[in-house]
Design a protein around this motif. Sequence first.
Motif, PDB file in Angstrom:
ATOM      1  N   ARG A 363     148.929 -46.668 -31.377  1.00  5.74           N
ATOM      2  CA  ARG A 363     148.432 -45.500 -32.103  1.00  5.74           C
ATOM      3  C   ARG A 363     148.326 -45.739 -33.610  1.00  5.74           C
ATOM      4  NH1 ARG A 363     150.541 -43.532 -27.545  1.00  5.74           N
ATOM      5  NH2 ARG A 363     149.560 -41.696 -26.636  1.00  5.74           N
ATOM      6  N   ASP A 382     137.290 -48.370 -32.987  1.00  6.77           N
ATOM      7  CA  ASP A 382     137.054 -47.392 -31.926  1.00  6.77           C
ATOM      8  C   ASP A 382     137.238 -47.981 -30.536  1.00  6.77           C
ATOM      9  OD1 ASP A 382     136.668 -45.188 -33.457  1.00  6.77           O
ATOM     10  OD2 ASP A 382     134.475 -45.193 -33.356  1.00  6.77           O
ATOM     11  N   THR A 386     143.796 -45.897 -27.920  1.00  5.35           N
ATOM     12  CA  THR A 386     144.540 -44.749 -28.438  1.00  5.35           C
ATOM     13  C   THR A 386     144.772 -44.805 -29.942  1.00  5.35           C
ATOM     14  OG1 THR A 386     146.639 -45.877 -27.918  1.00  5.35           O
ATOM     15  CG2 THR A 386     145.748 -44.389 -26.249  1.00  5.35           C
ATOM     16  N   GLU A 388     144.723 -44.139 -33.741  1.00  4.80           N
ATOM     17  CA  GLU A 388     144.363 -42.963 -34.535  1.00  4.80           C
ATOM     18  C   GLU A 388     144.841 -43.039 -35.983  1.00  4.80           C
ATOM     19  OE1 GLU A 388     146.155 -39.989 -32.070  1.00  4.80           O
ATOM     20  OE2 GLU A 388     148.093 -40.098 -33.097  1.00  4.80           O
ATOM     21  N   GLY A 413     135.333 -43.406 -35.602  1.00  2.00           N
ATOM     22  CA  GLY A 413     135.281 -41.993 -35.242  1.00  2.00           C
ATOM     23  C   GLY A 413     136.552 -41.411 -34.666  1.00  2.00           C
ATOM     24  N   LYS A 414     137.501 -42.246 -34.228  1.00  4.09           N
ATOM     25  CA  LYS A 414     138.712 -41.730 -33.596  1.00  4.09           C
ATOM     26  C   LYS A 414     139.878 -41.523 -34.564  1.00  4.09           C
ATOM     27  CE  LYS A 414     137.839 -43.933 -29.099  1.00  4.09           C
ATOM     28  NZ  LYS A 414     138.399 -44.906 -28.110  1.00  4.09           N
ATOM     29  N   LEU A 416     142.535 -40.331 -37.217  1.00  2.00           N
ATOM     30  CA  LEU A 416     143.068 -39.067 -37.720  1.00  2.00           C
ATOM     31  C   LEU A 416     143.754 -39.251 -39.070  1.00  2.00           C
ATOM     32  CD1 LEU A 416     144.647 -37.622 -34.439  1.00  2.00           C
ATOM     33  CD2 LEU A 416     142.366 -37.202 -35.371  1.00  2.00           C
ATOM     34  N   ARG A 428     135.753 -35.591 -42.449  1.00  2.00           N
ATOM     35  CA  ARG A 428     135.033 -36.387 -41.462  1.00  2.00           C
ATOM     36  C   ARG A 428     133.553 -35.997 -41.428  1.00  2.00           C
ATOM     37  NH1 ARG A 428     135.230 -39.941 -38.063  1.00  2.00           N
ATOM     38  NH2 ARG A 428     137.475 -40.275 -38.304  1.00  2.00           N
ATOM     39  N   ARG A 471     127.614 -46.726 -34.926  1.00  2.00           N
ATOM     40  CA  ARG A 471     127.691 -45.277 -34.701  1.00  2.00           C
ATOM     41  C   ARG A 471     126.470 -44.524 -35.213  1.00  2.00           C
ATOM     42  NH1 ARG A 471     132.068 -41.793 -36.473  1.00  2.00           N
ATOM     43  NH2 ARG A 471     131.670 -40.682 -34.507  1.00  2.00           N
TER      44      ARG A 471
END
Length: 597
Positions: A363, A382, A386, A388, A413-414, A416, A428, A471
């Motif tokens: 993560r 990406d 998992t 982030e 894009g994933k 956080l 974002r 993307r």
Amino acid sequence: ADQLELHVRVETLDGNRGFCRYVGPVVGQTGIWVGVEWDDQTRGKHDGCHDGKRYFECKRKQTKEGKEENTRASFVRVQKVAPSTDFVSAAKDKYELESQEQLEPRLVFGTNKKSGGDDNIVEDDLTIELKTKASLQKSLKELERILLPNARLEMVTRGARTDEGAETTTTSSSSTEEEEVLANTFNMNATHVDVSGNLMKSFVELGKIGKYFRNLEILDASDAYYDEDVCNIESSGDAPAFAKEITLAASQFGNLKTLALNKTRTSWEKALLIIEQMPNLEELRLDRNGLQNIALVDERASLKFPKLKVLSLDGNKSIKWEDIWALRFLPKLETLYASDCSVEHILYEGDKDNIKGCFQNLRALFLGNNCVCSWHSVDVLDHFPTLECVRLSHNPFCENDSASRHEIVARAGKLLSLNASEITEKERRESEIRYLRNVVAEISSSSGTRLEDMELDAKISSDEVLAKHPRAKVLKEMHGERALAGVQTTKTTQSQQQLESRESDNGTKNEGVSSSISLALTLTREGKGSKDRTFPKNVTVARVKTTCEKLFGMKLGTSTLAIHEGDGAKGNFIELEPDQDTLAYLGIESGAEIFVL
């Protein structure tokens, strides 16, 4: 001097450390001297040979610019060597009273005058209650955390030594005595021990802590040189015996969950021996150990590291992405630190049959201050199932961390969290729109002409563009045509301003093209109408906001600008952002109505 043994770890009064290689007189000098082979390679003056006489041999070679040098040792007066201690004595010094004398619990501190009636003044003593050291600190029998960093611990308990400075073989009787001393001194259910910065010279000695504290969960044994005088596991003729000693010592920590061995010169091979004996280990820190050539860890990792969640490899200068990739099958790994290493790229490929199982629970990945030089390394983030949270600051591909942030957010894009800062929904959205506009402007610029919508869609979906901007197609579908309005005529705010500046300097402008833009500014509050204003063509959203706030008497920094799309009440307000973009860049033309929310 009588207690100083050969080959033990020593620390001088100024905090420098090394190995004691000689104790005795030096020709031409008075008093007793200590020959020290320093940990710091740059500190020494010779290699044990002084004025033509050999006093001792250094066991490690100093290297400078790839060449071996013999200057990592020197002599210091015995008085400058700080006394070492043991675990039991250091704990007593820190946590128990140094003397049995009790302080008076109450001391008179002046007087307090107050009225006693009938104009009588009564003087009362002011007292202060002093808490003794014993009342402020738990006894050792109650402590669950024993913290003794940089206490110059040489051993767990004092034991017999040979003349050469090595400990004698521990008999069952002496082992029992040591256990009794510890049992009578400490809470044997302690869960956290910190002996970082110790002077123990072997991992076997450290293992005694695990033997006596069977419920230990956290151990910090960083900043020490264990088994430095022993050859490495592979080249040593006594490798099997040495490995057996390490394995036995590590097996004493069966319940350990967190282990820190930073700055201990622990090799990856030795680390594997240690970790395999700790089935409950969840966090392992091996920072700044000179680790290299991490052995491939395959599906068997589930047996070697069944519960490991956090692994830190910061500051190991030889670590590359190939070494990190070797850890991809760790089944529970959630957080991986590898900042300040030599990672040049990030890849997620290979082992196609098992690719879905690679870093399946990772993560957080920290790769700051490395050598990552390609944006492709951001695009592959990406692919991690998992992932982030990442740190990518101070890498060559992003020369300016702040300016590059929006592109990293848009490409991955994933995510956080980036560089210890949360990525909000607004950030974002703004980052993705800004990045998409730059991609479209780049496509239009390379084409040389304005592209129709179908042509633009075909370009964005082409293998050539997707290879560089994976993307781009998804972002165009996500944010729609509104985000791209006017982009093909203006690549960036900076290029637009430069073009207009050149036109102005040359005194030439295209006929029929106005250098200003007229807007109807409407405040969406009762009693407020619309006001027309004219702005320079390259005016930014921020500049218009400031004008609106002054025009309508609003508090600075509180307005939001938007345009209205659709018919009447069924339409929607589309916010104009980010603040640094120009209205032309956002596709706003002269005569448009801007709503101030």
